[in-house]
Design an enzyme around this catalytic site. Structure first.
Site, PDB file in Angstrom:
ATOM      1  N   HIS A  53       0.709  -1.121   0.050  1.00 24.35           N
ATOM      2  CA  HIS A  53      -0.089   0.162   0.034  1.00 24.35           C
ATOM      3  C   HIS A  53       0.847   1.409  -0.101  1.00 24.35           C
ATOM      4  CE1 HIS A  53      -3.752  -2.006   1.607  1.00 24.35           C
ATOM      5  NE2 HIS A  53      -3.438  -2.682   0.614  1.00 24.35           N
ATOM      6  N   GLU A  55       1.036   3.936   1.812  1.00 25.86           N
ATOM      7  CA  GLU A  55       1.510   4.551   3.164  1.00 25.86           C
ATOM      8  C   GLU A  55       2.624   3.430   3.577  1.00 25.86           C
ATOM      9  OE1 GLU A  55      -1.558   3.618   2.351  1.00 25.86           O
ATOM     10  OE2 GLU A  55      -3.026   4.625   3.343  1.00 25.86           O
ATOM     11  N   CYS A  83      -5.971   2.176   5.312  1.00 30.26           N
ATOM     12  CA  CYS A  83      -6.621   0.661   5.932  1.00 30.26           C
ATOM     13  C   CYS A  83      -6.046   0.469   7.229  1.00 30.26           C
ATOM     14  CB  CYS A  83      -6.504   0.078   4.961  1.00 30.26           C
ATOM     15  SG  CYS A  83      -4.747  -0.822   5.066  1.00 30.26           S
ATOM     16  N   CYS A  86      -2.442  -0.164   7.325  1.00 28.99           N
ATOM     17  CA  CYS A  86      -1.453   1.110   7.366  1.00 28.99           C
ATOM     18  C   CYS A  86      -1.878   1.922   8.476  1.00 28.99           C
ATOM     19  CB  CYS A  86      -1.873   1.963   5.969  1.00 28.99           C
ATOM     20  SG  CYS A  86      -1.420   1.068   4.504  1.00 28.99           S
TER      21      CYS A  86
HETATM   22 ZN   LIG Z   1      -3.523   0.189   3.561  1.00 30.07          ZN
END
Ligand SMILES: [Zn+2]
Length: 149
Positions: A53, A55, A83, A86
């Site tokens: 992801h 991040e 999410c 993260c």
């Molecule tokens: Zn994430």
């Protein structure tokens, strides 16, 4: 306004990632003392890595650049609300401020499962061989040169 400059950079990263087919429409920028330390976009599809992801990628880059896991002096700008994975990584990295654009409802609306992860606990968690695993903790506790993080 500095916030919008950094968010624009995150948006640019996300756009680049979507155009290249690297992953979903997500970008992130990590800032320290008003300077961009790292920028990244989602690369889940490119790397076949569910953890890639924006991040997480940005945290890895920033940590590599600053030579520390402790990003407590940093802020993160991300195009979507982080999410749970993260959010956890941001906490472990000690980042205190998160600026996000789209909401997890917005991500849900285009087929991403963030909201589901926030709302439901569908993991089967089974506690096994605790005593053996606790021996590792004992080893860690006895280690004299350990660094807590
Ligand atoms: Zn994430």
């Amino acid at each position: 306004m500095k916030h919008s400059i950094f968010m624009k950079k995150a948006i640019k990263e996300a756009t680049f990632g979507v155009e290249r087919g690297d992953g979903g429409p997500f970008g992130a920028v990590i800032v320290k003392d008003g300077k961009v330390i790292a920028k990244a976009h989602n690369r889940v599809l490119k790397l076949n890595d569910a953890t890639a992801h924006a991040e997480i990628e940005a945290i890895r880059k920033a940590s590599k650049k600053l030579l520390t896991y402790d990003l407590s002096e940093c802020e993160i700008y991300t195009t979507c609300m982080p999410c749970p994975m993260c959010m956890g990584a941001i906490r472990w990295a000690n980042i205190k401020s998160v600026y996000f654009g789209a909401t997890s409802q917005d991500a849900d609306d285009i087929g991403f499962r963030d909201k589901e992860f926030y709302e439901k606990d569908f993991l089967e968690l089974k506690n096994i061989q605790r005593a053996e695993c606790l021996e590792l903790f004992e080893m860690w506790q006895k280690k004299e040169d350990k660094r807590l993080y």
